[in-house]
Design a protein around this motif. Sequence first.
Motif, PDB file in Angstrom:
ATOM      1  N   VAL A  76       1.110  -1.421  -0.499  1.00 43.81           N
ATOM      2  CA  VAL A  76      -0.376  -0.515   0.188  1.00 43.81           C
ATOM      3  C   VAL A  76       0.571   1.004   0.100  1.00 43.81           C
ATOM      4  O   VAL A  76       1.381   1.655   0.752  1.00 43.81           O
ATOM      5  N   THR A 109      -5.093   2.571  -2.191  1.00 44.11           N
ATOM      6  CA  THR A 109      -5.298   1.112  -2.369  1.00 44.11           C
ATOM      7  C   THR A 109      -5.057   0.299  -3.838  1.00 44.11           C
ATOM      8  O   THR A 109      -5.561  -0.711  -3.720  1.00 44.11           O
ATOM      9  N   THR A 161      -3.148  -2.835  -4.037  1.00 45.64           N
ATOM     10  CA  THR A 161      -3.672  -3.966  -3.106  1.00 45.64           C
ATOM     11  C   THR A 161      -5.246  -4.486  -4.300  1.00 45.64           C
ATOM     12  O   THR A 161      -4.968  -5.496  -4.351  1.00 45.64           O
ATOM     13  N   CYS A 212      -1.115  -6.062   4.582  1.00 47.10           N
ATOM     14  CA  CYS A 212      -0.823  -4.461   3.552  1.00 47.10           C
ATOM     15  C   CYS A 212       0.997  -4.424   3.987  1.00 47.10           C
ATOM     16  O   CYS A 212       0.672  -3.461   5.266  1.00 47.10           O
ATOM     17  N   ARG A 213       1.123  -4.321   3.561  1.00 47.42           N
ATOM     18  CA  ARG A 213       3.411  -3.555   3.924  1.00 47.42           C
ATOM     19  C   ARG A 213       2.381  -2.012   3.421  1.00 47.42           C
ATOM     20  O   ARG A 213       2.391  -1.797   2.881  1.00 47.42           O
ATOM     21  N   SER A 214       3.133  -1.705   4.239  1.00 44.00           N
ATOM     22  CA  SER A 214       3.567   0.022   4.151  1.00 44.00           C
ATOM     23  C   SER A 214       4.378   0.725   5.007  1.00 44.00           C
ATOM     24  O   SER A 214       5.089   0.088   5.789  1.00 44.00           O
ATOM     25  N   PRO A 229       2.043   3.137   9.293  1.00 41.41           N
ATOM     26  CA  PRO A 229       0.677   2.423   9.697  1.00 41.41           C
ATOM     27  C   PRO A 229      -0.191   3.113   9.029  1.00 41.41           C
ATOM     28  O   PRO A 229      -0.273   4.883   8.339  1.00 41.41           O
ATOM     29  N   ILE A 230      -1.134   2.116   8.586  1.00 42.67           N
ATOM     30  CA  ILE A 230      -2.431   2.765   8.011  1.00 42.67           C
ATOM     31  C   ILE A 230      -3.442   2.283   8.692  1.00 42.67           C
ATOM     32  O   ILE A 230      -4.095   2.351  10.316  1.00 42.67           O
ATOM     33  N   LYS A 238      -8.774   0.472   5.975  1.00 39.69           N
ATOM     34  CA  LYS A 238      -9.007  -1.450   6.033  1.00 39.69           C
ATOM     35  C   LYS A 238     -10.541  -1.153   5.951  1.00 39.69           C
ATOM     36  O   LYS A 238     -10.003  -3.060   4.443  1.00 39.69           O
ATOM     37  N   ASN A 287      -2.567  -4.898   8.905  1.00 40.64           N
ATOM     38  CA  ASN A 287      -0.902  -3.602   8.300  1.00 40.64           C
ATOM     39  C   ASN A 287       0.432  -4.668   8.727  1.00 40.64           C
ATOM     40  O   ASN A 287       0.408  -4.906  10.275  1.00 40.64           O
ATOM     41  N   PRO A 347       3.588  -2.201   8.741  1.00 43.53           N
ATOM     42  CA  PRO A 347       4.542  -1.164   8.494  1.00 43.53           C
ATOM     43  C   PRO A 347       5.732  -1.472   8.191  1.00 43.53           C
ATOM     44  O   PRO A 347       6.076  -2.587   9.095  1.00 43.53           O
ATOM     45  N   GLU A 355      -2.401  -7.508  15.678  1.00 46.32           N
ATOM     46  CA  GLU A 355      -3.776  -7.488  14.942  1.00 46.32           C
ATOM     47  C   GLU A 355      -4.454  -8.499  14.614  1.00 46.32           C
ATOM     48  O   GLU A 355      -5.186  -8.525  14.398  1.00 46.32           O
TER      49      GLU A 355
END
Length: 535
Positions: free
Chosen positions: A180, A191, A194, A213-215, A218-219, A224, A240, A242, A257
């Motif tokens: 992401v 997004t 993805t 979701c790699r980022s 943080p998302i 989400k 997530n 990160p 998570e």
Amino acid sequence: MYLSKYIVVTGGVVSSIGKGISSASIGRILRSYGVDVTAIKIDPYLNWDSGTLNPYQHGEVFVTEDGMETDLDLGHYERFLDVNLSGESNITTGKVYSSVIKKERKGSYLGSCVQIIPHITDEIKSMVRKIANETQAEVVMVEVGGTVGDIESQPFLEALRQLRNEEGPENVMFVHVTYVPYLRAAGEFKTKPTQHSTKELRSTGITPDVIICRSELPIDNHLKEKIAHFCDVDVKAVVNAPDAHSIYEVPLNLNRENVGDYILKRLKMEARKPDLYEWSRIVDSLKKDDFKVTVGIVGKYVELEDAYISIRESLKHAAAHHGVKVDIEWIKAEESLNPDRIRDVDALLIPGGFGERGISGKLDAVRHSIENQIPLFGICLGMQCMVIEFARMNGFEGANSTEFNENAKHPVIDIMLEQKQIKNMGGTMRLGAYPCKLKEGTLAHEAYKEDLVSERHRHRYEFNNDYRQLLEDKGLVISGTSPDNFLVEIVELPDHPWFLGCQFHPEFKSRPNNAHPIFRSFIKAAIDKKKAKNV
């Protein structure tokens, strides 16, 4: 036949997204619940194994106990799960097609036209199930290399889709790792990559159960919810991951998570209370930086750290064991050793490798260590360079390895006897675990505190026994040999703060919760060297 659960990890958007670390981290979390976990890495390339691949393209070649040259992700699995995997845990297209062709030549298919479906896909499923049956693991992590949409990975995805149908949806689940991106100019995450990646995966007949979701950052929950809506997954299944300061933090991040709880419920497994205390303690120890030591790694492939990933991680494990931090100075072996560059280095390490390129820099490092009493650790080719330079410094002018000069005046390193008639390069070296007998009163014996150990090898050349007594007379100590005393495994110098070279690769057996004895001893020498300088 033993009934295992399977967690298939795929990747989308870009390569090197972190599927291996994600897979290993999920495995580590499940281990904290008391679940028995093993792992498989599928590599869609046509090579039979990783042995002949260029480190610049593929990174480190990891060697298993049974002597298979594998993808570096097996190293992550062994370190995170604290298990020894077999070479069969690395499945390649080359292995699959080779097996199918052998069966076809034997007439196993009874005259059938051999095709991708069902013959190739059946072979893939057979290889995956074989690992499950042999290990009797409750959960088998299956990472599919490459990116969804690659032509090479299509047969594997189809096979794993079939596996879900055959084993039942309660026994097979899919985890999709995507990226992401954060567009700084727009000030927001996007997004769409993805969504497209998940759509590509679903076009193969596979719907992900979890999306990681790699980022970079943080998302939030709103993002989400958006991903869950467009990708048709449960909001709780959008996880997530990160960027973290250390790969060892990833299991803790994913655990926050509630990945473990979600997976256990999805696979209808008994809920157990997780215990990641020990892993948290390891992460905390890796963060300590009150006292730092600097290790210079003199290597041929230093532009790509993944070429030495197990060495890098082993140094971190050993530093954490002593409650210090290790900084690594990457030094190109092709260049002359610059005294200014290594003025603040507390220790030097020469890793393994092949070919003559960069040898002069490695030999310079050996001489510098001896003349300046700098702790030096040589691994495989590194040990051989230590022997060559020691010989040259003690009257054996022209000492060399026959790998670099077949007509060397003093071939102190020579090709192993059983290697001389070998023509094929792949999988023909001395590979895997072999025993090593240690000499009392040496650095090696003091480090291991054992008389006999087992270590993994990957080499063709060895210490030439014709020079064994001659070099021992000059002061070289042979502190480790094969049990029959024929092969030299470890060399040392007694009148030196810490000078040790080993023919094997100890980095493959180090764990974050159990740093390798030689690496622990080496880092202790670096600590002592720095403290002595600061007095």
